[in-house]
Motif scaffolding. Structure first.
Motif, PDB file in Angstrom:
ATOM      1  N   MET A 156      10.067   6.462  50.193  1.00  0.00           N
ATOM      2  CA  MET A 156      11.351   6.474  49.491  1.00  0.00           C
ATOM      3  C   MET A 156      11.694   5.079  48.969  1.00  0.00           C
ATOM      4  SD  MET A 156      13.610   8.977  51.979  1.00  0.00           S
ATOM      5  CE  MET A 156      15.053   8.746  50.951  1.00  0.00           C
ATOM      6  N   GLU A 157      11.494   4.051  49.801  1.00  0.00           N
ATOM      7  CA  GLU A 157      11.789   2.680  49.378  1.00  0.00           C
ATOM      8  C   GLU A 157      10.873   2.249  48.239  1.00  0.00           C
ATOM      9  OE1 GLU A 157      11.447   3.717  52.377  1.00  0.00           O
ATOM     10  OE2 GLU A 157      13.214   3.153  53.568  1.00  0.00           O
ATOM     11  N   ASN A 161      12.011   1.208  44.537  1.00  0.00           N
ATOM     12  CA  ASN A 161      11.617  -0.088  43.984  1.00  0.00           C
ATOM     13  C   ASN A 161      10.905   0.083  42.643  1.00  0.00           C
ATOM     14  OD1 ASN A 161      11.370  -2.939  44.121  1.00  0.00           O
ATOM     15  ND2 ASN A 161       9.256  -2.737  44.841  1.00  0.00           N
ATOM     16  N   ALA A 162      10.066   1.111  42.561  1.00  0.00           N
ATOM     17  CA  ALA A 162       9.382   1.379  41.285  1.00  0.00           C
ATOM     18  C   ALA A 162      10.385   1.746  40.198  1.00  0.00           C
ATOM     19  CB  ALA A 162       8.368   2.503  41.478  1.00  0.00           C
ATOM     20  N   ASP A 163      11.420   2.532  40.546  1.00  0.00           N
ATOM     21  CA  ASP A 163      12.443   2.893  39.555  1.00  0.00           C
ATOM     22  C   ASP A 163      13.226   1.661  39.099  1.00  0.00           C
ATOM     23  OD1 ASP A 163      11.691   5.515  39.728  1.00  0.00           O
ATOM     24  OD2 ASP A 163      13.229   6.048  41.207  1.00  0.00           O
ATOM     25  N   LEU A 164      13.534   0.755  40.063  1.00  0.00           N
ATOM     26  CA  LEU A 164      14.255  -0.469  39.702  1.00  0.00           C
ATOM     27  C   LEU A 164      13.431  -1.334  38.750  1.00  0.00           C
ATOM     28  CD1 LEU A 164      15.818  -1.454  43.156  1.00  0.00           C
ATOM     29  CD2 LEU A 164      17.044  -0.644  41.127  1.00  0.00           C
ATOM     30  N   LYS A 165      12.157  -1.474  39.021  1.00  0.00           N
ATOM     31  CA  LYS A 165      11.307  -2.280  38.137  1.00  0.00           C
ATOM     32  C   LYS A 165      11.136  -1.618  36.766  1.00  0.00           C
ATOM     33  CE  LYS A 165       8.718  -4.625  41.784  1.00  0.00           C
ATOM     34  NZ  LYS A 165       7.404  -4.877  42.406  1.00  0.00           N
ATOM     35  N   THR A 222      17.909  -6.654  38.692  1.00  0.00           N
ATOM     36  CA  THR A 222      16.962  -7.686  39.135  1.00  0.00           C
ATOM     37  C   THR A 222      17.244  -8.109  40.572  1.00  0.00           C
ATOM     38  OG1 THR A 222      16.741  -8.496  36.864  1.00  0.00           O
ATOM     39  CG2 THR A 222      16.051  -9.969  38.651  1.00  0.00           C
ATOM     40  N   GLN A 223      18.506  -8.261  40.900  1.00  0.00           N
ATOM     41  CA  GLN A 223      18.888  -8.644  42.264  1.00  0.00           C
ATOM     42  C   GLN A 223      18.496  -7.552  43.258  1.00  0.00           C
ATOM     43  OE1 GLN A 223      23.039  -9.562  42.710  1.00  0.00           O
ATOM     44  NE2 GLN A 223      22.825 -10.165  44.868  1.00  0.00           N
ATOM     45  N   MET A 228      14.777  -5.495  47.400  1.00  0.00           N
ATOM     46  CA  MET A 228      13.840  -4.461  47.841  1.00  0.00           C
ATOM     47  C   MET A 228      12.443  -5.038  48.052  1.00  0.00           C
ATOM     48  SD  MET A 228      13.535  -1.350  48.774  1.00  0.00           S
ATOM     49  CE  MET A 228      15.072  -0.638  48.171  1.00  0.00           C
ATOM     50  N   ASP A 229      12.029  -5.955  47.199  1.00  0.00           N
ATOM     51  CA  ASP A 229      10.724  -6.607  47.375  1.00  0.00           C
ATOM     52  C   ASP A 229      10.677  -7.391  48.686  1.00  0.00           C
ATOM     53  OD1 ASP A 229       9.555  -5.658  45.071  1.00  0.00           O
ATOM     54  OD2 ASP A 229      10.199  -7.356  43.838  1.00  0.00           O
ATOM     55  N   GLN A 230      11.745  -8.097  48.991  1.00  0.00           N
ATOM     56  CA  GLN A 230      11.790  -8.844  50.248  1.00  0.00           C
ATOM     57  C   GLN A 230      11.732  -7.908  51.453  1.00  0.00           C
ATOM     58  OE1 GLN A 230      15.255 -11.355  50.169  1.00  0.00           O
ATOM     59  NE2 GLN A 230      14.524 -12.583  48.426  1.00  0.00           N
ATOM     60  N   TYR A 231      12.460  -6.797  51.371  1.00  0.00           N
ATOM     61  CA  TYR A 231      12.459  -5.833  52.474  1.00  0.00           C
ATOM     62  C   TYR A 231      11.062  -5.231  52.670  1.00  0.00           C
ATOM     63  CZ  TYR A 231      13.259  -1.491  55.016  1.00  0.00           C
ATOM     64  OH  TYR A 231      13.185  -0.464  55.920  1.00  0.00           O
ATOM     65  N   LEU A 232      10.438  -4.804  51.587  1.00  0.00           N
ATOM     66  CA  LEU A 232       9.106  -4.211  51.682  1.00  0.00           C
ATOM     67  C   LEU A 232       8.067  -5.230  52.144  1.00  0.00           C
ATOM     68  CD1 LEU A 232       9.115  -1.981  48.471  1.00  0.00           C
ATOM     69  CD2 LEU A 232       9.326  -1.227  50.838  1.00  0.00           C
TER      70      LEU A 232
END
Length: 372
Positions: A156-157, A161-165, A222-223, A228-232
């Protein structure tokens, strides 16, 4: 040479005093004794190497290897010597084969046991290469498993993240187009998206407002994507995905060098197969030949004794055996007679003593009656 001959006679388990009387049998039993001795010698070397391999790295590895090698070789030597000397040449061929069959079956097992450590040593280079390939393949599989587990656990995460990018990329393209249109509107370039009026007018302000909304949205997206990148990334560290790497050549060499018996034995078995799972006939025959050679070598003492014709020594031993059995039975009968005689004398003496005791007691009672 006389001492060597006597030593091999001893190894063959013969009765030396009887064998001396028949010179025609001397060479035969020298050969049998030499075969038994060298079989035990190879067993000792193989057992010693196996024990050294088990305790490799220990300060007492050499001592353990020598001690176990001597014990193992002596056990094989004593067993071969006893079984070969106990084969009775007076019986028929089938009886001799039946008598030797347990030893032949045991020889097959012993041959497999003592040949395995030497096979591991002979094919050491090929075994290490096979282990390095197996360890590298296993590391690939481990990394793939960790990655698959990570993807399933945080699906899910990862999708979010893919949708945000994806949204970020789309906003960046829209912002670039909106900036181009704003510039065209300000400079009065006429097209389907602009009014063609020079200056910062109403249409330009509208386009500036739309651009501002998109830039604000891009900043938020972007934020969120960075968070999300940091969490993953932290989850990857926790799950061990980032810390697991493929082995280097130096690490593979070290792992293959310290591999245990189970891994090396598995690798030796895998040498007989190609990468596609088919049988590698050449390697299979090379490995099998060593095992068959030791099995044959283990069976040689029995085969030599079975194949040798019955000679004067065998006849003399058989007669000596019969005479010893006869004398033993005769001595047994004499011992029984002596024991029976002693027992009978003892019983007679006991009966006599009881009678005397009874007579004395009867006379004593008679005297008391007379006094009354």
């Amino acid at each position: 040479m006389d001492k060597i001959t006597r030593f091999f006679w001893f190894c063959s388990g013969t009765h030396v005093d009887t064998l001396k009387k028949y010179p025609i049998e001397h060479n035969k039993y020298v050969g049998i004794g030499a075969t038994i001795f060298f079989t035990a010698l190879f067993a000792s070397l193989s057992g010693g190497y196996a024990m050294y391999f088990v305790f490799n790295g220990d300060g007492f590895a050499v001592g353990f290897a020598i001690l176990f090698g001597l014990l193992w070789g002596f056990a094989i030597f004593n067993m071969d010597r006893y079984i070969v000397s106990s084969i009775n040449k007076e019986g028929t061929t089938n009886q001799q084969i039946l008598q030797a069959s347990p030893r032949i079956l045991l020889a097959i097992m012993i041959g497999l046991v003592i040949s395995r450590p030497l096979e591991l040593k002979i094919f050491d280079k090929e075994i290490r290469q096979k282990l390095k390939s197996a360890y590298l393949k296993g590391q690939h599989s481990k990394i793939d498993t960790l990655q698959k587990t990570y993807n399933e656990k945080y699906s899910m995460e990862l999708a979010k993240n893919a949708d945000l990018k994806k949204e970020k990329d789309s906003l960046e393209k829209d912002i670039n187009r909106s900036r181009t249109q704003l510039n065209e509107e300000v400079f009065g370039e006429k097209n389907s998206q602009t009014s063609g009026i020079v200056g910062y007018g109403t249409y330009a302000k509208q386009k500036q407002s739309v651009l501002k909304e998109k830039e604000d949205r891009l900043k938020l997206v972007t934020q969120n994507a960075d968070n999300m990148d940091q969490y993953l990334s932290s989850r990857k560290e926790y799950e061990g995905v980032n810390s697991t790497r493929l082995f280097s050549d130096h690490q593979l060499d070290s792992l293959a060098k310290i591999a245990g018996f189970a891994d090396r034995n598995w690798a030796l078995g895998q040498l007989s197969y190609n990468e596609n799972g088919t049988r590698d006939v050449d390697t299979y025959l090379a490995i099998s030949f060593i095992g068959y050679l030791f099995i044959l070598f283990e069976c040689l003492p029995v085969f030599v004794k079975l194949m040798s014709p019955k000679g004067p020594y065998d006849v003399a031993i058989a007669k000596t055996y019969e005479a010893n059995v006869y004398y033993a039975e005769r001595d047994k009968e004499r011992d029984i007679e002596v024991i029976d005689s002693v027992y009978k004398d003892h019983v007679d003496e006991d009966i006599k003593r009881r009678r005397n005791t009874l007579s004395n007691r009867t006379g004593h009672d008679r005297d008391w009656h007379r006094y009354d």
